[in-house]
Write a protein that holds these residues in place. Structure first.
Motif, short mmCIF file in Angstrom:
data_model
loop_
_atom_site.label_atom_id
_atom_site.label_comp_id
_atom_site.label_asym_id
_atom_site.label_seq_id
_atom_site.Cartn_x
_atom_site.Cartn_y
_atom_site.Cartn_z
N ILE A 1 0.88 -1.16 0.00
CA ILE A 1 0.00 0.00 0.00
C ILE A 1 0.92 1.21 0.00
O ILE A 1 1.77 1.36 0.88
N LEU A 2 0.77 2.05 -1.03
CA LEU A 2 1.71 3.15 -1.23
C LEU A 2 1.07 4.51 -1.06
O LEU A 2 -0.08 4.73 -1.43
N ARG A 3 1.86 5.41 -0.52
CA ARG A 3 1.59 6.84 -0.62
C ARG A 3 2.66 7.38 -1.55
O ARG A 3 3.85 7.20 -1.30
N ILE A 4 2.22 8.02 -2.64
CA ILE A 4 3.20 8.48 -3.62
C ILE A 4 3.26 10.01 -3.64
O ILE A 4 2.27 10.70 -3.44
N ASN A 5 4.48 10.50 -3.83
CA ASN A 5 4.73 11.93 -3.94
C ASN A 5 5.26 12.19 -5.35
O ASN A 5 6.34 11.74 -5.71
N LEU A 6 4.47 12.90 -6.16
CA LEU A 6 4.87 13.21 -7.54
C LEU A 6 5.57 14.56 -7.54
O LEU A 6 5.04 15.54 -7.02
N THR B 1 -0.60 -10.77 -5.24
CA THR B 1 0.05 -9.67 -4.52
C THR B 1 -0.27 -8.40 -5.30
O THR B 1 -0.20 -8.39 -6.53
N PHE B 2 -0.63 -7.37 -4.58
CA PHE B 2 -1.10 -6.15 -5.24
C PHE B 2 -0.29 -4.94 -4.77
O PHE B 2 0.43 -4.99 -3.77
N VAL B 3 -0.45 -3.87 -5.52
CA VAL B 3 0.07 -2.56 -5.12
C VAL B 3 -1.12 -1.61 -5.16
O VAL B 3 -1.74 -1.43 -6.20
N TRP B 4 -1.44 -1.03 -4.02
CA TRP B 4 -2.60 -0.16 -3.90
C TRP B 4 -2.12 1.24 -3.53
O TRP B 4 -1.34 1.41 -2.60
N ILE B 5 -2.60 2.24 -4.27
CA ILE B 5 -2.24 3.61 -3.94
C ILE B 5 -3.25 4.16 -2.95
O ILE B 5 -4.43 4.31 -3.26
N ASP B 6 -2.78 4.44 -1.76
CA ASP B 6 -3.62 4.98 -0.70
C ASP B 6 -3.82 6.48 -0.90
O ASP B 6 -4.92 7.00 -0.68
N ASN B 7 -2.77 7.16 -1.33
CA ASN B 7 -2.83 8.61 -1.47
C ASN B 7 -1.75 9.06 -2.44
O ASN B 7 -0.67 8.47 -2.48
N ALA B 8 -2.05 10.10 -3.21
CA ALA B 8 -1.05 10.66 -4.13
C ALA B 8 -0.95 12.16 -3.86
O ALA B 8 -1.95 12.87 -3.92
N ARG B 9 0.26 12.60 -3.53
CA ARG B 9 0.50 14.03 -3.33
C ARG B 9 1.21 14.58 -4.55
O ARG B 9 2.13 13.96 -5.07
N VAL B 10 0.78 15.74 -4.98
CA VAL B 10 1.36 16.35 -6.18
C VAL B 10 2.19 17.57 -5.79
O VAL B 10 1.66 18.53 -5.23
#
Length: 197
Positions: A70-75, A107-116
């Motif tokens: 489960i990922l929080r990504i920062n773009l 097995t999965f990858v889930w985006i919990d939140n994306a910050r721009v």
């Protein structure tokens, strides 16, 4: 949760007489929570975003193919995609599309939140040298950025314009870092609207 990122598991310790103990980490988590940064500098193809998420996942320290993520990504980075991904609806649709593709996998990858935190393809130095409205806007932002008191005062002035008590409460507890982030986003938003990259 995101307070406990990294591989989780147990340590097997083998002890033999006369030898130093041998330690081996065995990951046991089913799901890992990670925060990753994705550099979009120079990127102009929105379809490449999913590839970049995969690359960021594989670059996670101690990446484990047997775990879901489960990922929080920062773009971040200067990109012509800035205005597109700064549109809340557009970003939500991108995240939803990515997450839908992960459903049903072992097995999965889930985006919990994306910050721009991207920036438009704008040459700040060239703008500074001008004597037009964008140059004045930029000087005003830099003036506020250099003075913490001015930044706090601007937030307080903004608070008066809101009738919602919830918003006022949120503004009242902003950290200095939060205030700087708001100012930075506002700067790039305005410059992006005034100058076509």
């Amino acid at each position: 949760d995101f307070g406990e990122s990294g591989a989780k598991g147990c340590m097997i310790v083998e002890i033999s007489q006369g030898d130093s103990p041998v330690l081996k980490f065995i990951p046991t988590q089913i799901i890992r929570f990670e925060e990753v940064g994705i550099d979009l500098s120079g990127e102009d193809d929105l379809n490449k975003l999913f590839e970049k998420i995969e690359d960021a996942k594989l670059a996670i320290r101690d990446f484990d193919t047997n775990s879901s993520y489960i990922l929080r990504i920062n773009l971040f980075g200067k990109t012509s995609l800035h205005s597109t991904i700064n549109n809340a609806e557009e970003l939500k649709q991108l995240v939803d599309t990515y997450n839908e593709d992960q459903m049903g996998q072992d097995t999965f990858v889930w985006i919990d939140n994306a910050r721009v935190n991207t920036q438009p393809l704008i040459d700040i130095d060239t703008i500074k040298m001008g004597n037009d409205f964008p140059a004045e806007i930029l000087k005003t932002f830099e003036n506020i950025e250099s003075d913490k008191n001015k930044l706090s005062q601007n937030i307080q002035d903004l608070e008066k314009d809101f009738s919602s008590n919830n918003i006022k409460r949120e503004l009242a507890v902003l950290s200095d870092e939060d205030k700087k982030e708001i100012l930075e986003k506002a700067k790039w938003f305005l410059l992006g609207k005034m100058i076509k990259s």
